[in-house]
Each structure stands twice: as structure tokens, then as C-alpha cells.
Design an enzyme around this catalytic site. Structure first.
Site, PDB file in Angstrom:
ATOM      1  N   SER A   1      38.615   3.462  39.353  1.00 47.21           N
ATOM      2  CA  SER A   1      37.871   3.202  40.750  1.00 47.21           C
ATOM      3  C   SER A   1      38.372   2.147  41.567  1.00 47.21           C
ATOM      4  CB  SER A   1      36.127   3.182  40.590  1.00 47.21           C
ATOM      5  OG  SER A   1      36.112   2.145  39.705  1.00 47.21           O
TER       6      SER A   1
ATOM      7  N   ASN B   1      26.652  -1.625  34.427  1.00 48.85           N
ATOM      8  CA  ASN B   1      25.857  -0.610  35.262  1.00 48.85           C
ATOM      9  C   ASN B   1      25.037  -1.234  36.349  1.00 48.85           C
ATOM     10  OD1 ASN B   1      26.921   1.300  33.742  1.00 48.85           O
ATOM     11  ND2 ASN B   1      25.154   1.734  32.195  1.00 48.85           N
TER      12      ASN B   1
ATOM     13  N   THR C   1      19.032  23.323  80.918  1.00 52.91           N
ATOM     14  CA  THR C   1      18.390  23.900  79.634  1.00 52.91           C
ATOM     15  C   THR C   1      19.281  25.260  79.401  1.00 52.91           C
ATOM     16  OG1 THR C   1      16.736  25.163  80.658  1.00 52.91           O
ATOM     17  CG2 THR C   1      16.314  23.026  79.788  1.00 52.91           C
ATOM     18  N   HIS C   2      19.749  25.689  78.002  1.00 50.38           N
ATOM     19  CA  HIS C   2      20.573  26.702  77.906  1.00 50.38           C
ATOM     20  C   HIS C   2      21.737  26.567  78.687  1.00 50.38           C
ATOM     21  CE1 HIS C   2      16.803  28.751  76.369  1.00 50.38           C
ATOM     22  NE2 HIS C   2      16.184  28.114  77.399  1.00 50.38           N
TER      23      HIS C   2
ATOM     24  N   SER D   1      49.276  17.061  77.647  1.00 49.09           N
ATOM     25  CA  SER D   1      49.688  17.990  76.628  1.00 49.09           C
ATOM     26  C   SER D   1      51.253  17.852  76.724  1.00 49.09           C
ATOM     27  CB  SER D   1      49.343  19.462  77.586  1.00 49.09           C
ATOM     28  OG  SER D   1      49.960  20.279  76.967  1.00 49.09           O
TER      29      SER D   1
ATOM     30  N   LYS E   1      47.988  18.731  82.568  1.00 43.14           N
ATOM     31  CA  LYS E   1      46.598  18.443  81.727  1.00 43.14           C
ATOM     32  C   LYS E   1      46.424  16.977  81.407  1.00 43.14           C
ATOM     33  CE  LYS E   1      44.666  21.277  79.285  1.00 43.14           C
ATOM     34  NZ  LYS E   1      44.201  21.852  78.257  1.00 43.14           N
TER      35      LYS E   1
ATOM     36  N   ASN F   1      43.553  15.480  78.869  1.00 42.96           N
ATOM     37  CA  ASN F   1      42.685  16.064  77.649  1.00 42.96           C
ATOM     38  C   ASN F   1      41.907  14.991  77.116  1.00 42.96           C
ATOM     39  OD1 ASN F   1      43.599  18.645  77.868  1.00 42.96           O
ATOM     40  ND2 ASN F   1      45.395  18.077  76.105  1.00 42.96           N
TER      41      ASN F   1
ATOM     42  N   GLU G   1      36.702  14.604  71.743  1.00 44.58           N
ATOM     43  CA  GLU G   1      36.634  15.915  70.923  1.00 44.58           C
ATOM     44  C   GLU G   1      36.917  15.503  69.441  1.00 44.58           C
ATOM     45  OE1 GLU G   1      38.928  19.003  73.762  1.00 44.58           O
ATOM     46  OE2 GLU G   1      39.992  17.801  72.460  1.00 44.58           O
TER      47      GLU G   1
ATOM     48  N   TYR H   1      22.248   5.493  34.292  1.00 46.19           N
ATOM     49  CA  TYR H   1      23.768   5.624  34.617  1.00 46.19           C
ATOM     50  C   TYR H   1      24.557   6.647  34.023  1.00 46.19           C
ATOM     51  CZ  TYR H   1      28.164   4.424  36.080  1.00 46.19           C
ATOM     52  OH  TYR H   1      29.333   4.511  36.625  1.00 46.19           O
TER      53      TYR H   1
ATOM     54  N   GLN I   1      30.007   7.058  40.001  1.00 44.65           N
ATOM     55  CA  GLN I   1      31.234   6.227  40.638  1.00 44.65           C
ATOM     56  C   GLN I   1      31.795   7.027  42.008  1.00 44.65           C
ATOM     57  OE1 GLN I   1      34.238   4.577  38.122  1.00 44.65           O
ATOM     58  NE2 GLN I   1      35.589   6.115  39.013  1.00 44.65           N
TER      59      GLN I   1
ATOM     60  N   LYS J   1      30.890   5.573  45.904  1.00 50.31           N
ATOM     61  CA  LYS J   1      31.571   4.829  46.768  1.00 50.31           C
ATOM     62  C   LYS J   1      32.185   5.495  47.888  1.00 50.31           C
ATOM     63  CE  LYS J   1      31.272   1.708  43.153  1.00 50.31           C
ATOM     64  NZ  LYS J   1      30.842   2.997  42.330  1.00 50.31           N
TER      65      LYS J   1
HETATM   66  N1  ARG Z   1      33.232   1.895  38.088  1.00 50.57           N
HETATM   67  C1  ARG Z   1      31.763   2.320  38.009  1.00 50.57           C
HETATM   68  C2  ARG Z   1      31.203   2.602  38.904  1.00 50.57           C
HETATM   69  O1  ARG Z   1      31.529   2.548  40.038  1.00 50.57           O
HETATM   70  C3  ARG Z   1      31.383   0.724  37.102  1.00 50.57           C
HETATM   71  C4  ARG Z   1      30.420   1.339  36.509  1.00 50.57           C
HETATM   72  C5  ARG Z   1      30.934   1.559  35.111  1.00 50.57           C
HETATM   73  N2  ARG Z   1      29.863   1.718  33.979  1.00 50.57           N
HETATM   74  C6  ARG Z   1      30.208   2.449  32.858  1.00 50.57           C
HETATM   75  N3  ARG Z   1      29.118   2.460  32.112  1.00 50.57           N
HETATM   76  N4  ARG Z   1      31.141   2.994  32.846  1.00 50.57           N
HETATM   77  O2  ARG Z   1      30.288   3.403  38.729  1.00 50.57           O
END
Ligand code: ARG
Length: 460
Positions: A22, A108, A153-154, A275, A281, A283, A288, A315, A320, A323
Site C-alpha cells: 500500500s 492495526n 420548476t420542471h 472547439s 465555440k 465551451n 462540465e 481487522y 486497506q 485509503k
Molecule cells: N497497510 C495496512 C492497511 O492499510 C496496514 C495494516 C496492516 N495490518 C495487517 N494486519 N496486515 O490497512
């Protein structure tokens, strides 16, 4: 280095390492990880779990690592995740002493702590952007209290409204978003550190010390829950989603209103695109794109909700996945809020065209019906009489503002000279004086109320 190799007889496959890592995204947590580790080590020392000499050395080295990361001297690479990376670097610098940092802690509770610290900071950042956007809206609203545009409205012209009232409507939405983020902050502001892997720790730690050092207002009360609670992530992304919904609606209006058919506003050249084939144009790519990017934030919300739903207690590595979902929503909402604020400050309001459009479409028909009610007629009957007048105008290419009194009286004897004022758009807008209405006084009151609530929220 791996933190868990002891019981294995074979090294892991390269592909498995790549899949498992990660670091490529949780590197964003380096500051919060170091901040939390320093607090943890200080606590270990205060509770006599770690001697002062070790604790000081570890903290100083962590500070040095932080400085090196920030200066670019130390590249974040070559580890499974950011927690492993920092620990690995620490051990490389001070040897076995560095390994003591992880006493009475697990990744964890560490990752949950780091992430909450990160999200708290991020909420403050987004609140600042929302605050700035509302300030822009208030400035514009103050300028346009007396300008009128059609209310739809609408997407059919319904009743004339004040341009300031229209802008205030979006301030109200963004104010609710701000409030929602502040509320989300309260539930994010709970410290999981000390929960360890899942069951708590047998070391005599003092969680109040770390909570204080890390500025957490509360301490989690159940270790099993604390290591896997990601409600705050889902809530944060939901808050991002409502911001995007509101931005997207506003953008939809801007796109429509800047079209040749409406011509209510013009986006400045500096925030428009051309464009490649049609030279004439101009835009509205930016609004958008904001409208389009709403999809990915909703995608992150669905993603995290789905991740959470499947995991057994405590956990699991699925977590993971929290994130990238959050980082993506965060980056999107932040960039959209700031570019939108700029865009808004570079829009020209075509107030004359808005006003003319408001006068068309029989948008003061409701005022005629209300007028007849004031003269004693039941609203249902008044509605029918007004409908006939509108039909007469359509058939004779007339407008309600141009009809003369004798024509009005052909439809109903209750009409007198006042009706000629009553059907004017300015009169219609000004007549709505109750709280929340379109009159100047009501709109000014709305501006005051938004300002007051904004200041109160931003003080908290
Ligand atoms: N990279 C892990 C996460 O983002 C960290 C925690 C890892 N814990 C484990 N028991 N493998 O969740």
C-alpha cells in the site's frame, strides 16, 4: 524488510508483494505516522515501559526522518506500507533500539490512528474551502439583491426570483455541507491507538497520554471495534458526495445559463475552452468536468460501503482499500471546490437579459390569482380565471404586463387599477416578504442569517 517473516520458511512471491503493498498510496500518511509514533514512544516512556534514553533517541531519529522526507533527501520506497517504511528507516539508523518503538502497538491500531489524524486535518482543509466559496457567494449576493431572473420548476419559467436569493440557495446547500463535515469530525476524533491487534494490550499503557499528545478528544472504548471501524471514512466520503451533488447542480445551471438560448451569464475566457473544429465555440468545460467528476466521488462512496459490509469482526486486509477511496474523493472535492470558486468570480451576469426572461412566460400569473383571492375569491376559482387570461394572452400574442385594465375586467369585475402593478415582475418579487422569500428585505435577512451561521460554524 518485512515485519512478519519469522514464521515463514519461504520468501513471498514478487507478484504477491506488489499486490499486497500500500506504500504507493499510503505514503501520504508519513507525517501522521511519525506524529503518532512520537506520541506513542513518549507515552511508553512516561509509563516506564521504555527508558528515557531509548525514547529520546527514537523520537529524535523520527524527527530527522521526517525532515529528510520533507527535504526530498529520503525517498519513500522499498517497503510494504508507510508504517513499515518508517520503522525500517528507524532501525537502519539506530539499530535494535528502533525496534522497541512497536512495543504495545500493532499496525492495526496504528493505521487506524494515522488515518483518523489525516482525515481530521483533511476535514479542516475542506471546511476552509467551503467557507471561501460561501464568502464568494455572499459577496455576489450582496451585489445582486435587486436583480431578477426567472425561477424555474420542471425547467419551465415559474415565478420571478431575486438573483441574490438564487445565490443564497447555494450558500444554504454549502452551509449544510460544512455542518455535515464538522459533525463527521466529531466521530473521527476518537483515538484507536492502544487497541493493538484486536484485543488490547497487556502492557501498562496510558491511553490518555497519547490522546492528549495527538489532540484526540475521545478514546475508543472497545478494541475489537476500534481496529476495524471505518465508519468515519464512509461518512467523510458521503460528506464529499453531497458537496459534489451541490456543485454539480450549480454547474448544470451555469452550463444552461451560459448557452446562447438562455444567455444569462458569461464565463470569462480565462475559464473557458474552445472547439478544435468549430471556431465560433466557447465551451463550459470546467463546470462540465465538475459535473462529471461527481461520478467518481459517488463511486468511492459505493466502494467503501461495499468494503465495510463484508468483513468479519476486527481487522481484515480489505480495509486497506479505505485509503484510495478517500484520497480520491478528497482530491476531487478539493480541486472542484477551488476551481469552482475561481470560476464563479469570473462570471458576468447578464442582468438585463435575465430580467427580460423573467417578464416572459407569464411568470406573474400566480400573483394575479393571489390578487383575486385578496379581493375575496376562492383560490381555485382565481386559478381558473387567471388560466383564462393566460390563454387569452397566448392566443393574442400578449403579455400579462401589457394587458390593460378593461381587458382584465372582461375576465373578472374584481380587478381594479392595482392589478397593473401587481403583474410586474419587480412587484411580484417584492411582494414575497415572509422569511425565505424573494423581497429585498427577506433576501437581505437571508444574507445576514447565512453570514451569522457561517461565522458560528467556522469558530467551532
Ligand atoms: N497497510 C495496512 C492497511 O492499510 C496496514 C495494516 C496492516 N495490518 C495487517 N494486519 N496486515 O490497512
Amino acid at each position: 524488510m518485512k515485519l512478519w517473516e519469522g514464521r515463514f520458511t519461504q520468501p513471498s512471491a514478487k507478484s504477491a508483494d506488489v499486490f499486497n503493498q500500500s506504500l504507493s498510496f499510503d505514503r501520504k500518511l508519513y507525517w501522521h505516522d511519525i506524529f503518532a509514533s512520537i506520541a506513542h514512544v513518549k507515552m511508553l516512556n512516561e509509563t516506564h515501559i521504555l527508558p528515557a534514553a531509548d525514547a529520546d533517541k527514537i523520537c529524535d531519529t523520527l524527527q530527522a526522518i521526517l525532515a529528510d522526507i520533507e527535504s526530498g533527501a529520503l525517498l519513500i520506497e522499498g517497503a510494504e506500507d508507510i508504517h513499515t517504511f518508517i520503522e525500517q528507516e528507524l532501525v537502519m539508523r539506530i539499530g535494535v533500539m528502533g525496534k522497541r518503538m512497536h512495543t504495545a502497538r500493532s499496525r492495526n491500531d496504528q493505521v487506524a490512528t494515522d488515518f483518523r489524524l489525516y482525515v481530521k486535518d483533511s476535514i479542516s482543509g475542506i471546511c476552509g474551502l467551503l467557507h471561501d466559496l460561501i464568502e464568494t457567494l455572499l459577496r455576489l449576493a450582496n451585489k445582486h439583491v435587486g436583480n431578477i431572473l426567472p425561477g424555474y420548476t420542471h425547467l419551465q419559467r415559474a415565478q420571478p426570483v431575486s438573483l441574490a436569493q438564487y445565490l443564497n440557495a447555494y450558500s444554504e446547500m454549502f452551509l449544510r455541507d460544512l455542518e455535515r463535515f464538522i459533525d463527521c469530525y466529531k466521530r473521527t476524533d476518537v483515538m484507536p491507538l492502544g487497541s493493538c491487534a484486536l484485543a488490547g494490550t497487556d502492557f501498562p499503557i496510558d491511553r490518555t497520554i497519547t490522546a492528549k499528545l495527538l489532540h484526540f478528544s475521545m478514546i475508543s472504548q472497545n478494541s475489537l471495534d476500534a481496529v476495524s471501524d471505518r465508519d468515519f471514512v464512509a461518512e467523510y466520503i458521503f460528506c464529499c458526495s453531497t458537496v459534489m451533488a451541490h456543485l454539480s447542480r450549480f454547474c448544470e445551471d451555469i452550463i444552461l445559463y451560459s448557452s446562447g438560448e438562455f444567455g444569462f451569464i458569461e464565463i470569462s475566457d480565462t475559464y473557458s475552452t474552445g472547439s478544435s473544429i468549430m471556431p465560433q465555440k466557447k465551451n463550459p468545460d470546467i463546470p462540465e468536468l465538475i459535473r462529471g467528476k461527481t461520478g467518481r466521488v459517488y463511486g468511492s462512496l459505493t466502494g467503501i460501503l461495499t468494503v465495510i459490509k463484508g468483513i468479519p469482526t476486527a481487522y481484515n486486509k480489505d480495509l486497506q482499500e479505505d485509503k484510495e477511496a478517500l484520497f480520491n474523493a478528497e482530491d476531487t472535492v478539493k480541486s472542484c471546490l477551488s476551481i469552482f470558486n475561481e470560476l464563479l468570480q469570473n462570471i458576468t451576469f447578464n442582468t438585463r437579459r435575465m430580467r427580460n426572461a423573467a417578464a416572459g412566460g407569464f411568470s406573474t400569473a400566480t400573483d394575479i390569482a393571489d390578487y383575486l383571492v385578496q379581493k375575496g375569491m376562492a383560490f381555485r376559482d382565481a386559478h381558473a380565471v387567471t388560466g383564462q387570461i393566460v390563454r387569452y394572452c397566448i392566443e393574442n400574442n400578449q403579455t400579462l404586463e401589457r394587458l390593460d385594465l378593461s381587458t382584465y375586467r372582461r375576465f373578472c369585475e374584481l380587478f381594479d387599477g392595482e392589478i397593473l402593478q401587481c403583474v410586474r415582475v419587480d412587484h411580484s418579487v417584492e411582494a414575497r416578504k415572509a422569511i425565505g422569500g424573494s423581497s429585498r428585505s427577506a433576501v437581505r435577512e437571508n444574507i445576514r442569517s447565512i453570514t451569522k451561521r457561517l461565522n458560528k460554524l467556522c469558530k467551532a
